[in-house]
Design a protein around this motif. Sequence first.
Motif, mmCIF file in Angstrom:
data_model
loop_
_atom_site.group_PDB
_atom_site.id
_atom_site.type_symbol
_atom_site.label_atom_id
_atom_site.label_comp_id
_atom_site.label_asym_id
_atom_site.label_seq_id
_atom_site.Cartn_x
_atom_site.Cartn_y
_atom_site.Cartn_z
ATOM 1 N N UNK A 1 0.817 -1.261 -0.099
ATOM 2 C CA UNK A 1 0.126 -0.098 0.002
ATOM 3 C C UNK A 1 0.750 1.222 -0.029
ATOM 4 N N UNK A 2 2.045 1.278 -0.178
ATOM 5 C CA UNK A 2 2.928 2.157 -0.140
ATOM 6 C C UNK A 2 2.704 3.427 -0.817
ATOM 7 N N UNK A 3 2.413 3.376 -1.907
ATOM 8 C CA UNK A 3 1.971 4.530 -3.138
ATOM 9 C C UNK A 3 0.764 4.128 -3.448
ATOM 10 N N UNK A 4 -0.130 3.042 -3.915
ATOM 11 C CA UNK A 4 -1.328 2.990 -4.321
ATOM 12 C C UNK A 4 -1.950 1.915 -3.388
ATOM 13 N N UNK A 5 -2.925 1.970 -2.765
ATOM 14 C CA UNK A 5 -3.648 1.026 -1.858
ATOM 15 C C UNK A 5 -3.825 -0.183 -2.700
ATOM 16 N N UNK A 6 -3.617 -1.326 -2.317
ATOM 17 C CA UNK A 6 -3.718 -2.700 -3.057
ATOM 18 C C UNK A 6 -2.490 -3.201 -3.822
ATOM 19 N N UNK A 7 -1.597 -2.162 -4.262
ATOM 20 C CA UNK A 7 -0.356 -2.577 -4.892
ATOM 21 C C UNK A 7 0.733 -2.563 -3.949
ATOM 22 N N UNK A 8 1.828 -3.244 -4.257
ATOM 23 C CA UNK A 8 2.967 -3.273 -3.638
ATOM 24 C C UNK A 8 4.180 -2.698 -4.322
ATOM 25 N N UNK A 9 5.027 -1.966 -3.371
ATOM 26 C CA UNK A 9 6.213 -1.146 -3.990
ATOM 27 C C UNK A 9 7.322 -1.807 -3.805
ATOM 28 N N UNK A 10 8.268 -2.045 -5.099
ATOM 29 C CA UNK A 10 9.719 -2.536 -4.827
ATOM 30 C C UNK A 10 10.457 -1.597 -5.196
ATOM 31 N N UNK A 11 11.877 -1.857 -4.730
ATOM 32 C CA UNK A 11 12.895 -0.885 -4.672
ATOM 33 C C UNK A 11 14.302 -1.219 -5.098
ATOM 34 N N UNK A 12 14.893 -0.659 -5.615
ATOM 35 C CA UNK A 12 16.417 -0.697 -6.007
ATOM 36 C C UNK A 12 17.154 0.442 -5.842
ATOM 37 N N UNK B 1 30.932 0.968 -10.383
ATOM 38 C CA UNK B 1 30.635 2.233 -9.872
ATOM 39 C C UNK B 1 30.139 2.182 -8.547
ATOM 40 N N UNK B 2 31.238 1.377 -7.891
ATOM 41 C CA UNK B 2 30.730 1.405 -6.382
ATOM 42 C C UNK B 2 31.690 2.054 -5.497
ATOM 43 N N UNK B 3 31.580 3.673 -5.850
ATOM 44 C CA UNK B 3 32.615 4.565 -5.213
ATOM 45 C C UNK B 3 32.231 4.696 -3.821
ATOM 46 N N UNK B 4 30.856 4.412 -3.590
ATOM 47 C CA UNK B 4 30.608 4.458 -2.063
ATOM 48 C C UNK B 4 29.625 3.295 -1.703
ATOM 49 N N UNK B 5 30.239 2.180 -2.168
ATOM 50 C CA UNK B 5 29.646 0.967 -1.865
ATOM 51 C C UNK B 5 28.436 0.464 -2.907
ATOM 52 N N UNK B 6 27.912 -0.559 -2.621
ATOM 53 C CA UNK B 6 26.725 -1.142 -3.632
ATOM 54 C C UNK B 6 25.449 -0.949 -2.518
ATOM 55 N N UNK B 7 24.479 -0.660 -3.138
ATOM 56 C CA UNK B 7 23.206 -0.521 -2.268
ATOM 57 C C UNK B 7 22.391 -1.653 -2.583
ATOM 58 N N UNK B 8 22.145 -1.925 -3.668
ATOM 59 C CA UNK B 8 21.475 -3.162 -4.299
ATOM 60 C C UNK B 8 22.057 -3.289 -5.739
ATOM 61 N N UNK B 9 22.198 -4.723 -6.031
ATOM 62 C CA UNK B 9 21.522 -5.679 -5.527
ATOM 63 C C UNK B 9 22.384 -6.590 -4.219
#
Length: 514
Positions: free
Chosen positions: A290-301, A354-362
């Motif tokens: 529900x993070x952006x639209x109720x009933x849908x799920x948000x994924x992030x990278x 491109x990991x000048x400040x580490x890798x966030x994902x994956x």
Amino acid sequence: MGREEYVLGIDMGTSSVKAGLFTLTGTPIAFADATYPLYTPRSGWAEQKTDEWWNAICKATRKLVDKSGVSPSAIMGMSVDTTCCTMLFLDRDRQPLRPAVMWMDVRASKQAKEITATGDPMLKYNGYGNVSAECMPAKVLWIKQNEPEVWEKTGYICECLDWLTHKLAGELTASIDTMAPRWYYDRPNGGWPLDFFASFGLDDVVEKLPQDILDMGAYVGKLTEKAAADLGLAAGIPVGEGGADAFVGMVGLNVVQPGRIAMITGTSHLHLGLTEKEMHSKGMWGSYPDAVIRGLHLIEGGQTSTGAIVNWFKTNFCGDIRQLAEKEGRSVYDLLNEGAQELPIGADGLLALDYFQGNRTPYADPDVRGMFYGLSLSHTPYHVYRAIIESICYGTEAIMQTFRDGGMEPDGIYISGGAVKSAFWTQAHADVCNLPIFIPKVTEAPCLGSAILGAVACGAYADIQTAAKNMVTIEDRVEPDREKQQEYRFYYEKYKEAYLDSRGWMHGITARPQ
């Protein structure tokens, strides 16, 4: 004919606030901004003061009204977005007890490790990886352990977003958009995960947490007389519940249905999408219900360093090119892009990480760093620039592959921010990821997104999806070149191998005291 009606979006970033005024069809009328300082009293700390925030917001809003020539009485609705996990500790009178702890503040790294060590099922939201020091539980645990006098006086813990909404409408609410991704609020399963919090010593935190948690775009209240006087606006404007800047940027890009990916570019890249079903995968953050639209799920990278690397290179290694650009009255980036495009894919054997400040994902690996392989005496600054851009595109494709592995198949990338200005950069992203890139008319997606939320709150549109459809215009589409995609594939695979083969070696160097 009736008068034109407008909506206002306020976008609060790390160092400045931008206010934007739009028509109800999304046409931008004017923008104005103002800055505020960042305080770093100790290594790893980052703080700001609420009075300096408010002064800057008032300055930007008043400047916007003057610049636009629009009567404040013609503004029908407004909303805001801010950085996420910029946290405030308020007393029972809702006054700050200390400076805000910024999203980038990493003082709670020890506490983050303690939370990770619980192995709790809630860690699925972190891609089964490490808990970030930026998240709510880590920061709150740090305050409880290190500032007990603040903890005892704390009546409310809230986001910068919640504080600003309270300043505007007089109501202390919270947005599901920040609570689900960074505060572990799980609406479908009862809300606050009490057992999770208790597992690392925050069994007493819930009484201090927000209780009125709203969807983005929900009506919060009317702009108060006091706030209106400070801002130079008309009292009574409906205020809508806002969200985190990047997530509100999804709204400003019309990425409000499954399949589309929002890519918010700047110092870093953030990649966001929606899915119909809950999904969790190693190396992917979310999915958040529900993070952006109720009933849908948000994924992030996300990629920690993208535009920051390009700026580092331009600042430190492009003296001759800068002189040429000044002589020709052109941008350094124009010359870099032109020179890089004349080179072959793979930059004549030069590969970068491109990991000048580490890798966030994956990989969620903070202990790796940037690298170049293949440097020779024949390479020029244009080769290095091309290798940097290609590495950033490879990092984006690694995130797209993580999404695919988790069960979400992207069908297009909708882009905002600095990368939009470079045709070379957008085309390279399209080619490497084998996806079309959509470029909006309004590239200030968070600001427009906030205005869209204001349009929903005032009733101009029934919901976010309808408002975004009517207020977001896509101006250009960059198609992938299938032949180039195949050429890039070789170097993309080598990019992935470079990390897997050298990470242990890099960890050893990073761990050595500097």
